[in-house]
Design an enzyme around this catalytic site. Sequence first.
Site, PDB file in Angstrom:
ATOM      1  N   LEU A 160      11.542   0.423   5.113  1.00  0.00           N
ATOM      2  CA  LEU A 160      11.430  -0.858   4.426  1.00  0.00           C
ATOM      3  C   LEU A 160      12.654  -1.688   4.793  1.00  0.00           C
ATOM      4  O   LEU A 160      13.752  -1.146   4.980  1.00  0.00           O
ATOM      5  CB  LEU A 160      11.387  -0.660   2.906  1.00  0.00           C
ATOM      6  CG  LEU A 160      10.194   0.107   2.329  1.00  0.00           C
ATOM      7  CD1 LEU A 160      10.370   0.285   0.819  1.00  0.00           C
ATOM      8  CD2 LEU A 160       8.875  -0.598   2.626  1.00  0.00           C
ATOM      9  N   ASP A 161      12.478  -3.004   4.887  1.00  0.00           N
ATOM     10  CA  ASP A 161      13.620  -3.867   5.163  1.00  0.00           C
ATOM     11  C   ASP A 161      14.659  -3.724   4.060  1.00  0.00           C
ATOM     12  O   ASP A 161      14.346  -3.324   2.926  1.00  0.00           O
ATOM     13  CB  ASP A 161      13.170  -5.324   5.263  1.00  0.00           C
ATOM     14  CG  ASP A 161      12.239  -5.566   6.440  1.00  0.00           C
ATOM     15  OD1 ASP A 161      12.324  -4.798   7.418  1.00  0.00           O
ATOM     16  OD2 ASP A 161      11.426  -6.507   6.368  1.00  0.00           O
ATOM     17  N   LYS A 162      15.877  -4.090   4.366  1.00  0.00           N
ATOM     18  CA  LYS A 162      17.008  -3.912   3.442  1.00  0.00           C
ATOM     19  C   LYS A 162      16.714  -4.463   2.048  1.00  0.00           C
ATOM     20  O   LYS A 162      16.995  -3.812   1.041  1.00  0.00           O
ATOM     21  CB  LYS A 162      18.257  -4.578   4.023  1.00  0.00           C
ATOM     22  CG  LYS A 162      19.482  -4.486   3.124  1.00  0.00           C
ATOM     23  CD  LYS A 162      20.681  -5.174   3.763  1.00  0.00           C
ATOM     24  CE  LYS A 162      21.892  -5.118   2.840  1.00  0.00           C
ATOM     25  NZ  LYS A 162      23.074  -5.782   3.452  1.00  0.00           N
TER      26      LYS A 162
END
Length: 333
Positions: A160-162
Amino acid sequence: MSPTWRRPPLPEETFTDDFGQGEGELLTLTYPKPLPMRLDRWLVSQRKEQSRARIQKFIDAGYVRVNGKAGKAKTPLRQGDEVQLWMPPPEPLPYLQPEPMDLDVLFEDGHLIVLNKPAGLTVHPAPGNKDGTLVNGLLHHCPDLPGISGKLRPGIVHRLDKDTTGCIVIAKSQEALVKLQVQIQKRIASREYFAVVHGVPNGDSGTIVGAIGRHPADRKKYAVVSGANGRYACTHWSLVERLGDYSLLRFKLDTGRTHQIRVHCAHMNHPVVGDPTYSRCRKLPVEMPGQALHAVQLGLDHPITRERMVFEAPLPAVMDKLISVLRRRVHQS
């Protein structure tokens, strides 16, 4: 007839090198089938905890012998052939340090762990960013993780993106990792997201199909590009709620490209609220730490028991507040 596994002492007259010596695991098996099969394909079928790429690396490194001779990936096996596979111990992670971290665990057993990831947490290290990642916390929580899947991403099935929150699954064994990655690739695993976007799309549902690749003018971004310059990507969306000048959408992924939902939303002129990369709007009704994108549901077959499992992660407080504020504005107007 099933293959016979054993760990015999290596005959001195067979090998003059160090094949199978020292630390690691030496396995010997007999090919039982009347029809020939490629060496790499059969080994993958027998060692399902290993990926095909990893098996091929073992073969290329000279770790596989057929009837006492070095094998090649395309070596045809015939009934009665003896295959020896030496698997060296996992390479240690050279600099990653375990770090105590509060993990929001949705489920855990001996094979996998499902977490509700918070915003602001990078999943795995990268050059120049080796501390404070989810992997660092997982190494503290799961001491056996270093031997899984590589130097920088032990156990990571997907990412997942940050600043994207919600469900993420991590494998705790090589076998679980390979089987879960196959589920992602074959769409056996399902991933659904909530996002608050700018504007209101036409209709109540739709599908965005557009190859994703590097942005032609800004190499730090991704964009919908021609098929030759990107990778096929497909996102299904449905309208959950109209919120004035905003909308709450639910997404289901067929593919999992980098920034896929964020790029597809921007492409349809409804960027995700708070997205620092793909949205130009900076005046928001609620201060956001990043994009209002949340992995709300993850479905998968348990890699060992094959039981179907579905996990849900509650909306983070800031996203719940954003939706509440927008609803209140609609009711007041």
